[in-house]
Scaffold this motif. Sequence first.
Motif, PDB file in Angstrom:
ATOM      1  N   VAL A   1      30.606  63.264  55.918  1.00  0.00           N
ATOM      2  CA  VAL A   1      30.550  62.929  54.492  1.00  0.00           C
ATOM      3  C   VAL A   1      29.902  61.553  54.342  1.00  0.00           C
ATOM      4  CG1 VAL A   1      31.929  62.452  52.435  1.00  0.00           C
ATOM      5  CG2 VAL A   1      32.582  64.314  53.977  1.00  0.00           C
ATOM      6  N   SER A   2      28.878  61.454  53.502  1.00  0.00           N
ATOM      7  CA  SER A   2      28.128  60.203  53.388  1.00  0.00           C
ATOM      8  C   SER A   2      28.623  59.284  52.282  1.00  0.00           C
ATOM      9  CB  SER A   2      26.644  60.504  53.153  1.00  0.00           C
ATOM     10  OG  SER A   2      26.472  61.251  51.954  1.00  0.00           O
ATOM     11  N   SER A   3      29.435  59.813  51.366  1.00  0.00           N
ATOM     12  CA  SER A   3      29.939  58.977  50.272  1.00  0.00           C
ATOM     13  C   SER A   3      31.370  59.383  49.932  1.00  0.00           C
ATOM     14  CB  SER A   3      29.055  59.101  49.028  1.00  0.00           C
ATOM     15  OG  SER A   3      29.093  60.414  48.510  1.00  0.00           O
ATOM     16  N   ILE A   4      32.173  58.397  49.556  1.00  0.00           N
ATOM     17  CA  ILE A   4      33.554  58.657  49.155  1.00  0.00           C
ATOM     18  C   ILE A   4      33.869  57.861  47.891  1.00  0.00           C
ATOM     19  CG2 ILE A   4      34.505  59.285  51.403  1.00  0.00           C
ATOM     20  CD1 ILE A   4      35.417  56.417  51.777  1.00  0.00           C
ATOM     21  N   ASP A   5      34.732  58.426  47.068  1.00  0.00           N
ATOM     22  CA  ASP A   5      35.186  57.756  45.847  1.00  0.00           C
ATOM     23  C   ASP A   5      36.661  57.419  45.989  1.00  0.00           C
ATOM     24  OD1 ASP A   5      32.752  57.899  44.348  1.00  0.00           O
ATOM     25  OD2 ASP A   5      33.118  60.048  44.096  1.00  0.00           O
ATOM     26  N   LEU A   6      37.007  56.183  45.631  1.00  0.00           N
ATOM     27  CA  LEU A   6      38.368  55.699  45.829  1.00  0.00           C
ATOM     28  C   LEU A   6      38.900  55.037  44.564  1.00  0.00           C
ATOM     29  CD1 LEU A   6      37.827  54.008  49.321  1.00  0.00           C
ATOM     30  CD2 LEU A   6      38.853  56.248  48.896  1.00  0.00           C
ATOM     31  N   TYR A   7      40.169  55.307  44.286  1.00  0.00           N
ATOM     32  CA  TYR A   7      40.871  54.662  43.175  1.00  0.00           C
ATOM     33  C   TYR A   7      41.847  53.648  43.751  1.00  0.00           C
ATOM     34  CZ  TYR A   7      44.201  54.018  39.363  1.00  0.00           C
ATOM     35  OH  TYR A   7      45.024  53.476  38.415  1.00  0.00           O
ATOM     36  N   CYS A   8      41.708  52.393  43.361  1.00  0.00           N
ATOM     37  CA  CYS A   8      42.588  51.341  43.861  1.00  0.00           C
ATOM     38  C   CYS A   8      43.903  51.350  43.089  1.00  0.00           C
ATOM     39  CB  CYS A   8      41.923  49.978  43.723  1.00  0.00           C
ATOM     40  SG  CYS A   8      40.485  49.773  44.775  1.00  0.00           S
ATOM     41  N   THR A   9      44.988  51.100  43.785  1.00  0.00           N
ATOM     42  CA  THR A   9      46.314  51.201  43.171  1.00  0.00           C
ATOM     43  C   THR A   9      46.706  49.982  42.346  1.00  0.00           C
ATOM     44  OG1 THR A   9      47.369  50.275  45.144  1.00  0.00           O
ATOM     45  CG2 THR A   9      47.149  52.687  45.032  1.00  0.00           C
ATOM     46  N   SER A  10      45.891  48.953  42.316  1.00  0.00           N
ATOM     47  CA  SER A  10      46.247  47.722  41.602  1.00  0.00           C
ATOM     48  C   SER A  10      46.502  47.998  40.125  1.00  0.00           C
ATOM     49  CB  SER A  10      45.123  46.693  41.731  1.00  0.00           C
ATOM     50  OG  SER A  10      44.794  46.469  43.082  1.00  0.00           O
ATOM     51  N   LEU A  11      47.535  47.367  39.587  1.00  0.00           N
ATOM     52  CA  LEU A  11      47.830  47.498  38.160  1.00  0.00           C
ATOM     53  C   LEU A  11      46.954  46.569  37.329  1.00  0.00           C
ATOM     54  CD1 LEU A  11      51.720  47.646  38.424  1.00  0.00           C
ATOM     55  CD2 LEU A  11      50.159  49.554  38.004  1.00  0.00           C
ATOM     56  N   ASP A  12      46.532  45.456  37.915  1.00  0.00           N
ATOM     57  CA  ASP A  12      45.628  44.504  37.265  1.00  0.00           C
ATOM     58  C   ASP A  12      44.816  43.865  38.384  1.00  0.00           C
ATOM     59  OD1 ASP A  12      44.307  42.561  35.846  1.00  0.00           O
ATOM     60  OD2 ASP A  12      46.089  41.393  35.330  1.00  0.00           O
ATOM     61  N   PHE A  13      43.657  44.438  38.661  1.00  0.00           N
ATOM     62  CA  PHE A  13      42.921  44.125  39.884  1.00  0.00           C
ATOM     63  C   PHE A  13      42.592  42.643  40.025  1.00  0.00           C
ATOM     64  CE2 PHE A  13      39.198  43.845  42.635  1.00  0.00           C
ATOM     65  CZ  PHE A  13      39.614  44.614  43.712  1.00  0.00           C
TER      66      PHE A  13
ATOM     67  N   ALA B   1      41.747  42.450  30.405  1.00  0.00           N
ATOM     68  CA  ALA B   1      40.507  41.785  30.014  1.00  0.00           C
ATOM     69  C   ALA B   1      40.540  40.298  30.350  1.00  0.00           C
ATOM     70  CB  ALA B   1      40.256  41.987  28.523  1.00  0.00           C
ATOM     71  N   ASP B   2      41.699  39.644  30.142  1.00  0.00           N
ATOM     72  CA  ASP B   2      41.739  38.202  30.399  1.00  0.00           C
ATOM     73  C   ASP B   2      41.594  37.890  31.881  1.00  0.00           C
ATOM     74  OD1 ASP B   2      44.232  39.270  30.987  1.00  0.00           O
ATOM     75  OD2 ASP B   2      45.384  37.750  29.900  1.00  0.00           O
ATOM     76  N   SER B   3      42.181  38.709  32.748  1.00  0.00           N
ATOM     77  CA  SER B   3      42.045  38.451  34.181  1.00  0.00           C
ATOM     78  C   SER B   3      40.622  38.752  34.653  1.00  0.00           C
ATOM     79  CB  SER B   3      43.070  39.254  34.983  1.00  0.00           C
ATOM     80  OG  SER B   3      42.902  40.638  34.798  1.00  0.00           O
ATOM     81  N   TYR B   4      40.010  39.804  34.099  1.00  0.00           N
ATOM     82  CA  TYR B   4      38.617  40.104  34.437  1.00  0.00           C
ATOM     83  C   TYR B   4      37.714  38.931  34.053  1.00  0.00           C
ATOM     84  CZ  TYR B   4      33.989  42.278  34.321  1.00  0.00           C
ATOM     85  OH  TYR B   4      32.651  42.550  34.522  1.00  0.00           O
ATOM     86  N   ASN B   5      37.896  38.435  32.836  1.00  0.00           N
ATOM     87  CA  ASN B   5      37.054  37.328  32.378  1.00  0.00           C
ATOM     88  C   ASN B   5      37.269  36.075  33.216  1.00  0.00           C
ATOM     89  OD1 ASN B   5      35.859  38.819  30.315  1.00  0.00           O
ATOM     90  ND2 ASN B   5      37.459  38.302  28.842  1.00  0.00           N
ATOM     91  N   ALA B   6      38.517  35.822  33.592  1.00  0.00           N
ATOM     92  CA  ALA B   6      38.798  34.654  34.427  1.00  0.00           C
ATOM     93  C   ALA B   6      38.115  34.784  35.783  1.00  0.00           C
ATOM     94  CB  ALA B   6      40.304  34.490  34.605  1.00  0.00           C
ATOM     95  N   ALA B   7      38.167  35.992  36.355  1.00  0.00           N
ATOM     96  CA  ALA B   7      37.554  36.202  37.669  1.00  0.00           C
ATOM     97  C   ALA B   7      36.040  36.091  37.604  1.00  0.00           C
ATOM     98  CB  ALA B   7      37.960  37.568  38.216  1.00  0.00           C
ATOM     99  N   MET B   8      35.450  36.613  36.529  1.00  0.00           N
ATOM    100  CA  MET B   8      33.999  36.672  36.450  1.00  0.00           C
ATOM    101  C   MET B   8      33.349  35.339  36.080  1.00  0.00           C
ATOM    102  SD  MET B   8      33.135  39.492  37.601  1.00  0.00           S
ATOM    103  CE  MET B   8      34.199  40.778  38.231  1.00  0.00           C
ATOM    104  N   LYS B   9      34.170  34.313  35.912  1.00  0.00           N
ATOM    105  CA  LYS B   9      33.594  32.969  35.803  1.00  0.00           C
ATOM    106  C   LYS B   9      32.929  32.582  37.118  1.00  0.00           C
ATOM    107  CE  LYS B   9      36.956  31.273  32.399  1.00  0.00           C
ATOM    108  NZ  LYS B   9      38.117  30.361  32.175  1.00  0.00           N
ATOM    109  N   SER B  10      33.353  33.235  38.178  1.00  0.00           N
ATOM    110  CA  SER B  10      32.790  32.984  39.501  1.00  0.00           C
ATOM    111  C   SER B  10      31.692  34.005  39.794  1.00  0.00           C
ATOM    112  CB  SER B  10      33.885  33.083  40.567  1.00  0.00           C
ATOM    113  OG  SER B  10      33.326  33.206  41.859  1.00  0.00           O
ATOM    114  N   GLU B  11      30.478  33.545  39.983  1.00  0.00           N
ATOM    115  CA  GLU B  11      29.394  34.456  40.342  1.00  0.00           C
ATOM    116  C   GLU B  11      29.644  35.089  41.706  1.00  0.00           C
ATOM    117  OE1 GLU B  11      25.577  32.653  40.039  1.00  0.00           O
ATOM    118  OE2 GLU B  11      25.750  32.252  37.883  1.00  0.00           O
ATOM    119  N   GLN B  12      30.358  34.361  42.569  1.00  0.00           N
ATOM    120  CA  GLN B  12      30.676  34.917  43.883  1.00  0.00           C
ATOM    121  C   GLN B  12      31.562  36.154  43.742  1.00  0.00           C
ATOM    122  OE1 GLN B  12      33.345  32.618  46.320  1.00  0.00           O
ATOM    123  NE2 GLN B  12      32.693  33.605  48.234  1.00  0.00           N
ATOM    124  N   ILE B  13      32.590  36.072  42.888  1.00  0.00           N
ATOM    125  CA  ILE B  13      33.466  37.227  42.671  1.00  0.00           C
ATOM    126  C   ILE B  13      32.676  38.378  42.063  1.00  0.00           C
ATOM    127  CG2 ILE B  13      35.410  38.094  41.307  1.00  0.00           C
ATOM    128  CD1 ILE B  13      36.355  36.522  43.641  1.00  0.00           C
TER     129      ILE B  13
END
Length: 494
Positions: free
Chosen positions: A208-220, A259-271
């Motif tokens: 199998v060359s590709s797999i799809d995964l769902y992460c269990t995190s409640l707020d990644f 949304a707030d945690s996503y926005n906080a994380a995406m302040k970092s271009e590395q993330i």
Amino acid sequence: MPTGRTLMIHPPYVHDNYLAQGTPFVTDRQPFLPVAPLYAAELLELHGFAETRLFDCQLHDLRDASDVAGYDSYGISVMGAQNITPAYHVFRYLAERVDSGRIHVGGQGIEKLSEEEFQRVFPGGHKTDRQALAGLPGAMDVDLERQVAKLSDADLRVYLANEMTLPFSQGCLFGCSFCGAQIQRRESFFDVPTHLDLHCRLAKRFGVSSIDLYCTSLDFFQQALPGGDIARLTRLLEGVIELRERHGLDIGLRALTRADSYNAAMKSEQIRDLTAGAGFSRFGFGADGAASADVVRAMRKHADGLRSELLRAFEHMEANRFVPEILYVFGIPEDTRDTLAETRELCGLLLETFPNSEYRGFPAKNEIPGNSNWNRRGWQGSAAHTRLLDEPDLFLNLGFETLANEISHPDPDKRLMVNRFAVDMSHLAHELGRVGSYLTVPVADEGVEIMDDPTMSRYREIVANYAPDLAPGLRPDNLVAQRTELNSAIPKDT
């Protein structure tokens, strides 16, 4: 705790529950590798409690298992509230053949039931608290390879062809009143590299060359919030990229986030770059209550600026070619005609403004086992609460995708109003071709209204996509009678 030779059973999908309907077995339409019972099985074996085997009712007919009575104990996994219904039928099937005292039921769906409530549904059985297993040494560092090795090649091929679960983390700092997960606790992480490496090696083994995964995190991205450890998330993302490159696989990942945690994380271009490089393509945003400050406070979401945070997150996702999923629970007691109209306006705005977005809206189930509303005084002992325990088939009505019903919305006017909005919003998402949630039909008594004629007109158009032969003849007065056939045709919500 199960002991000795133990059969771990993953019940069938609630809308393909052949044990309840007495119908011919059909393989689940989207079977997934049942990580929860495998995880419990490994902990039981690791600590010398039991020798386990998995029976997956998604892929196999329990009625054909000739040796089902030959085990010392049995474990039934219950993921969520609606899964109590098929678990109840698995329990009944077993209890007709073995002493019910040998049957253990566990999982998020039942662990917050009181012992009295549990015994009403599973008389004579044992409620196994997840914390009893989670408290064992090394519980977060479990490796599932030994359990997966017991599965047949045929079953593994099926799992690999569908989205699988990647144990990533558990725990969320916030306390949304409708949520039945592990809330108001710090995030703890599984051994992500070990789990991902196992998935990758399985994929390569079967070509199998590709797999799809769902992460269990409640707020990644919650580690990006004040007090978090963003460096840890950084290391985990780097580890995912390293494994992806080492195995040469196309790995697609999705997760939930605020949304707030996503926005906080995406302040970092590395993330941002690591997230894309790891293979994440979509995130589900809890948009619930964003249209009304009163509703968001009633949900105890601690997100007063949710609307602006959502718009900012969606703009960022569109610019970076991520898919934002609009997860929206609506129809709580505090909702009114005006707040539902505001919700409709906001969801429509998000869909029409951001062409990469996808709608996943659900009629609220305000009381489910495990959430903070379940034990409130007005619910405990109510007619709906009592009926659930006396008629476990009604737990199907607590499924997040199920239309508002007499259990979730006893007031007829509120029920019709919520379903009017649910169908209207789903209709728009279907027209745009960007829908990820599907409205299934609840169990209901004869004469109980689920929707009115104008709502039914639109619902028929939705159903025509999946059950074209059934759709033309649907009416408010015969909808429930068509439940089994309709729900078997409506796509499975994942």
